[in-house]
Design an enzyme around this catalytic site. Structure first.
Site, short mmCIF file in Angstrom:
data_model
loop_
_atom_site.label_atom_id
_atom_site.label_comp_id
_atom_site.label_asym_id
_atom_site.label_seq_id
_atom_site.Cartn_x
_atom_site.Cartn_y
_atom_site.Cartn_z
CD GLN A 84 -3.14 -0.73 -0.25
OE1 GLN A 84 -2.83 0.21 -1.10
NE2 GLN A 84 -3.98 -1.56 -0.36
CB SER A 85 4.37 2.03 -1.09
OG SER A 85 5.02 3.06 -1.67
CG ASN A 86 0.98 6.84 0.79
OD1 ASN A 86 -0.26 6.52 0.52
ND2 ASN A 86 1.40 6.75 2.06
#
Ligand SMILES: *Cc1c(COP(=O)(O)O)cnc(C)c1O
Length: 351
Positions: A84-86
């Site tokens: 879920q890396s921004n």
């Protein structure tokens, strides 16, 4: 000061960047929270940086990184992060806007469900990033270290097919990436001067360190150490070693700018008590402050980064470690897409 300011701007301009986001980001007051807590609290909206609705702090770094990629003749970018890396999502977005193909390597700290892909992963899919999911063996950096051979093999294949790959490490936290936040510090200094505002303290989340290191380098360049800089850790790292790694990156960033200044770390603090229980593991206390900010000011933060940092800053205000009546600024680094991610990440916010 004016001299220092124009020298810093010239040094940045000499390196150059792409225009990817909407800058300067807005600074405004949080009126209700200020009056509740007897401080003057301001917010800088890096969450509204563009390039899409789902902006965030990585766009500033990418303006410099992708300029470098284009200059080096690359047509493909590799980057790395949690599922879920921004950072990965923003890199994919920015890469698409300048004609680069994103290839993303994701460590599954929280296992994604094939039939229910959410939040940033969903955006990465829509953007058509080439996606590789890796079994997590600890922190994102550890997972990536364990998979180096896979990256190298894919680079070889792509090169054989005539492509050239630009490599952006976790969080884009290189001296080139950190230039974006040298610029952000200067931008903030000018904005506060225009508003007649003397900032006592600036707070934000810190993970892969590029953001705070850039801010620290910017502050050193224009010599306004009377404004304290506070980084709130979002994951477990030995605080002394971690703080030194920020100072080291800030130093390398100054060198890249051709400055012979030594990083001034007076009035610079890092707190390691607010990320608990861990990275991507929600904290009920931080979630309370996510609700507090939303219900007071209508602003959304996330349970992994900006919500934990906002909570940490509020705790420092409540404890009066940040004294009453101070002029405090929170840099909202983005990340609210995590509110639409897996239950394990959002915790009791669904309550
Ligand atoms: C990446 C990120 C941070 C931390 O920035 P670093 O430069 O990695 O320290 C903070 N907030 C959000 C929302 C992020 O995505």
């Amino acid at each position: 000061m004016t001299d220092l300011l124009s020298q810093a701007k010239e040094a940045l301009a000499k390196i150059g960047k792409l225009q990817l986001g909407f800058y300067p980001t807005r600074v405004h007051k949080l009126r209700k929270i200020s009056s509740d807590n007897n401080v003057n609290l301001y917010i800088k909206r890096e969450d509204m940086s563009g390039v899409s609705l789902f902006g965030g702090n990585k766009i500033r770094k990418l303006q410099y990184l992708l300029k470098d990629a284009k200059e080096k003749g690359c047509d493909t970018v590799f980057t790395y992060g949690a599922t879920q890396s921004n950072h990965v999502m923003q890199t994919s977005t920015a890469a698409r806007t300048c004609g680069l193909t994103p290839v993303v390597w994701l460590g599954a700290i929280v296992e994604p469900r094939e039939d229910d892909i959410r939040a940033n992963m969903l955006l990465d899919k829509i953007l058509g990033a080439e996606m590789h999911i890796l079994k997590s063996v600890g922190s994102t950096s550890e997972t990536m270290k364990a998979n180096k051979d896979k990256f190298e093999a894919r680079i070889k294949e792509l090169e054989a097919a005539g492509h050239k790959v630009y490599d952006i490490p976790v969080g884009g936290s290189t001296p080139v990436g950190a230039l974006g936040f040298v610029e952000a510090w200067i931008e903030l200094f000018e904005q506060s001067r225009e508003q007649g505002l003397n900032l006592d303290c600036v707070c934000c989340a810190t993970g892969s360190t590029g953001t705070v290191a850039g801010l620290l380098a910017g502050r050193t360049l224009i010599e306004n150490e009377q404004t304290a800089l506070i980084g709130i850790q979002v994951g477990k790292k030995d605080p002394a070693v971690y703080k030194q790694s920020i100072i080291d990156l800030a130093q390398r960033t100054l060198e890249l700018l051709g400055s012979d200044k030594k990083v001034n770390s007076e009035n610079f603090k890092v707190y390691d008590e607010f990320y608990v229980p861990g990275y991507e593991i929600p904290s009920p206390e931080a979630n309370n402050d996510i609700r507090y900010l939303a219900r007071s000011e209508g602003i959304f933060t996330d349970p992994v980064y900006s919500g934990k940092a906002f909570h940490g800053m509020m705790e420092l205000i409540r404890r009066k470690e940040i004294p009453e009546e101070s002029n405090v600024l929170f840099i909202h680094t983005g990340g609210a897409t995590a509110l639409f991610s897996e239950k394990e990440i959002i915790g009791d916010l669904v309550r």
